[in-house]
Design a protein around this motif. Structure first.
Motif, PDB file in Angstrom:
ATOM      1  N   PHE A  73       0.849  -1.189   0.000  1.00 48.31           N
ATOM      2  CA  PHE A  73       0.000   0.000   0.000  1.00 48.31           C
ATOM      3  C   PHE A  73       0.884   1.238   0.000  1.00 48.31           C
ATOM      4  N   LEU A  74       0.299   2.347  -0.425  1.00 47.97           N
ATOM      5  CA  LEU A  74       1.021   3.601  -0.527  1.00 47.97           C
ATOM      6  C   LEU A  74       0.355   4.664   0.320  1.00 47.97           C
ATOM      7  N   PHE A  75       1.146   5.636   0.741  1.00 50.30           N
ATOM      8  CA  PHE A  75       0.600   6.812   1.416  1.00 50.30           C
ATOM      9  C   PHE A  75       1.553   7.976   1.221  1.00 50.30           C
ATOM     10  N   ASN A  76       1.021   9.174   1.374  1.00 50.95           N
ATOM     11  CA  ASN A  76       1.809  10.391   1.258  1.00 50.95           C
ATOM     12  C   ASN A  76       2.376  10.753   2.623  1.00 50.95           C
ATOM     13  N   LEU A  77       3.678  10.983   2.685  1.00 52.07           N
ATOM     14  CA  LEU A  77       4.286  11.425   3.934  1.00 52.07           C
ATOM     15  C   LEU A  77       3.848  12.849   4.239  1.00 52.07           C
ATOM     16  N   VAL A  83       6.628  13.188  -0.572  1.00 58.55           N
ATOM     17  CA  VAL A  83       7.249  11.889  -0.798  1.00 58.55           C
ATOM     18  C   VAL A  83       6.184  10.822  -0.613  1.00 58.55           C
ATOM     19  N   VAL A  84       6.076   9.916  -1.586  1.00 60.91           N
ATOM     20  CA  VAL A  84       5.148   8.802  -1.505  1.00 60.91           C
ATOM     21  C   VAL A  84       5.933   7.561  -1.085  1.00 60.91           C
ATOM     22  N   ARG A  85       5.414   6.841  -0.114  1.00 60.30           N
ATOM     23  CA  ARG A  85       6.079   5.632   0.366  1.00 60.30           C
ATOM     24  C   ARG A  85       5.260   4.406  -0.005  1.00 60.30           C
ATOM     25  N   PHE A  86       5.949   3.407  -0.536  1.00 58.23           N
ATOM     26  CA  PHE A  86       5.337   2.119  -0.851  1.00 58.23           C
ATOM     27  C   PHE A  86       5.726   1.143   0.260  1.00 58.23           C
ATOM     28  N   VAL A  87       4.739   0.623   0.991  1.00 59.23           N
ATOM     29  CA  VAL A  87       4.973  -0.333   2.067  1.00 59.23           C
ATOM     30  C   VAL A  87       4.593  -1.714   1.570  1.00 59.23           C
ATOM     31  N   ARG A  88       5.539  -2.628   1.565  1.00 61.56           N
ATOM     32  CA  ARG A  88       5.275  -3.982   1.080  1.00 61.56           C
ATOM     33  C   ARG A  88       4.516  -4.788   2.125  1.00 61.56           C
ATOM     34  N   SER A  91       6.239 -10.508  -0.322  1.00 63.18           N
ATOM     35  CA  SER A  91       7.637 -10.569  -0.739  1.00 63.18           C
ATOM     36  C   SER A  91       7.903  -9.764  -2.006  1.00 63.18           C
ATOM     37  N   PHE A  92       6.864  -9.259  -2.638  1.00 63.10           N
ATOM     38  CA  PHE A  92       7.036  -8.435  -3.837  1.00 63.10           C
ATOM     39  C   PHE A  92       7.774  -7.142  -3.484  1.00 63.10           C
ATOM     40  N   ARG A  93       8.749  -6.780  -4.303  1.00 67.09           N
ATOM     41  CA  ARG A  93       9.503  -5.559  -4.093  1.00 67.09           C
ATOM     42  C   ARG A  93       9.620  -4.797  -5.417  1.00 67.09           C
ATOM     43  N   PRO A  94       8.927  -3.672  -5.551  1.00 65.63           N
ATOM     44  CA  PRO A  94       9.070  -2.880  -6.780  1.00 65.63           C
ATOM     45  C   PRO A  94      10.444  -2.226  -6.833  1.00 65.63           C
ATOM     46  N   ARG A  95      10.812  -1.767  -8.003  1.00 67.89           N
ATOM     47  CA  ARG A  95      12.131  -1.152  -8.158  1.00 67.89           C
ATOM     48  C   ARG A  95      12.248   0.148  -7.369  1.00 67.89           C
ATOM     49  N   ASP A  98      10.203   4.629  -2.573  1.00 71.84           N
ATOM     50  CA  ASP A  98       9.857   6.005  -2.242  1.00 71.84           C
ATOM     51  C   ASP A  98       9.890   6.860  -3.504  1.00 71.84           C
ATOM     52  N   HIS A  99       8.837   7.650  -3.692  1.00 71.67           N
ATOM     53  CA  HIS A  99       8.726   8.530  -4.852  1.00 71.67           C
ATOM     54  C   HIS A  99       8.769   9.973  -4.358  1.00 71.67           C
ATOM     55  N   ALA A 100       9.862  10.679  -4.666  1.00 70.55           N
ATOM     56  CA  ALA A 100      10.029  12.059  -4.219  1.00 70.55           C
ATOM     57  C   ALA A 100       9.437  13.031  -5.233  1.00 70.55           C
ATOM     58  N   GLY A 101       9.003  14.169  -4.740  1.00 71.88           N
ATOM     59  CA  GLY A 101       8.496  15.220  -5.613  1.00 71.88           C
ATOM     60  C   GLY A 101       7.106  14.976  -6.147  1.00 71.88           C
ATOM     61  N   CYS A 102       6.337  14.103  -5.526  1.00 72.44           N
ATOM     62  CA  CYS A 102       4.986  13.825  -5.999  1.00 72.44           C
ATOM     63  C   CYS A 102       4.145  13.293  -4.846  1.00 72.44           C
TER      64      CYS A 102
END
Length: 384
Positions: A73-77, A83-88, A91-95, A98-102
């Motif tokens: 799941f994702l949430f905005n800090l 910064v958007v954070r992806f919390v796994r 075991s799936f791990r996207p490349r 954390d997405h900065a500037g959005c």
């Protein structure tokens, strides 16, 4: 005394031959919520690898399990850091975690929609991302939405078809998609249009007078797709804006009459249709909008009340009951198909299965909203 000969273990025997159909039946039952198991199975031998990357088998695998797992799941800090954070959650791990500037705006059908704060550097106002394939698509906000705060949603292109959809949304994260925009201008006129990735163009603008005048869209709240209609919450009164994608028409609905503390969200109802969930005095209230033959006669009915302080405080939800005493309890997200509601408390975010009542703690961070990411991750997409 001579040593006895070593025991001959069963593993010394050659493996019995398994027919291809039997291998399929075994691999079909590997649970999708732990993608690492599928990847490990594909490393057993070349035969199993061929099975687990065969499109026909993967189609059967997704149909067998029916609902995509929640890979994270994702949430905005907070604090304006964008910064958007992806919390796994698997075991799936996207490349990219954390997405900065959005900041994240929506997630549906295997895609995530971001608003790009530094668009002058990246060139696009919005971009769509598929974490499974790491594909990205950029697009601009159309006029006049660029000048107003707009609510947006991303969805599979086939979901907009009138009278139903022939896509099960189990493997369409690389296919064509739509991005729907809805906003209200300073004159109280609500407008909606849709961007198509197939044509690279926007649909004709649809407009209607908002019943509450110049009320702004509540842009960060999750939107709901029911059939081929998208529902957007709007403003302090929470007027619900309905955008019919098939007919390209706007309508305005009243929210449920229940006053609620903190935050309430729209969500799919358990029996189908539009639903709503909110918290008041340690109770989770769930509503559904019942529609008769005449759509104007639709009314909100209370479908269920869940006493939160009676739910089990198990090992995966330690501190849940005590956290309900705080003032920060609110519904902040939902996972379509899994019947899971995200609840924010003073000690973090918990998930609640609205049917079984099972509680699980997901994170100690307390975001304003949570966007679950649901998709199948199979060996044909795995790298490394």
């Amino acid at each position: 005394m001579a040593r006895p000969p070593p025991l001959k273990l069963p593993c010394d025997r050659p493996l019995p031959y398994l027919h291809d159909s039997l291998i399929d039946e075994i691999l079909l039952r590997v649970p999708p919520h732990d993608p690492g198991r599928l990847v490990r199975c594909s490393a057993v031998c070349k035969l199993w690898r061929r099975h687990l990357t065969d499109p026909n088998f993967l189609g059967r695998y997704r149909a067998f399990h029916r609902v995509p797992p929640m890979l994270g799941f994702l949430f905005n800090l907070a604090d304006g850091c964008f910064v958007v954070r992806f919390v796994r959650t698997t075991s799936f791990r996207p490349r990219t975690l954390d997405h900065a500037g959005c900041y994240v705006r929506d997630a549906r059908h295997g895609r995530i929609l971001f608003c790009n704060i530094i668009s002058e550097k990246r060139g696009f106002h919005l971009f769509v991302w598929s974490p499974v394939t790491d594909e990205r698509w950029g697009l601009y906000i159309p006029f006049p939405f660029y000048h107003f705060v707009a609510a947006v949603a991303v969805l599979c292109a086939k979901a907009a078809r009138e009278g139903g959809c022939d896509c099960d949304h189990l493997n369409c994260h690389s296919g064509p998609f739509l991005v729907a925009f809805v906003a209200t201008d300073e004159d109280g006129v609500t407008c909606g249009c849709v961007y198509s990735s197939e044509t690279g163009a926007y649909s004709i603008m649809t407009c209607a007078q908002h019943p509450n005048g110049t009320e702004d869209m509540d842009t960060l709240d999750p939107v709901v797709l029911v059939g081929n209609r998208i529902y957007f919450p709007a403003g302090q009164s929470k007027t619900i804006v309905e955008y019919d994608l098939g007919r390209q028409k706007l309508a305005f609905l009243e929210p449920p009459p229940l006053p609620h503390q903190g935050h309430g969200i729209l969500m799919p109802a358990m029996g189908g249709g539009l639903g709503f969930a909110s918290v008041r005095e340690s109770c989770l209230y769930m509503w559904s909008r019942e529609t008769g033959s005449d759509r104007t006669a639709a009314i909100w009915t209370q479908s269920r009340v869940l006493e939160l302080n009676t739910l089990p405080d198990c090992e995966t939800a330690l501190g849940f009951r005590e956290s309900l005493m705080g003032e920060d309890v609110a519904v902040v997200g939902f996972a379509v198909g899994l019947d899971v509601i995200f609840l924010r408390t003073d000690v973090g975010v918990f998930t609640i299965n609205r049917e079984s009542g099972q509680v699980k703690k997901m994170t100690s961070i307390r975001p304003d909203l949570v966007f679950p990411y649901m998709s199948f991750y199979t060996p044909d997409h795995a790298t490394g």
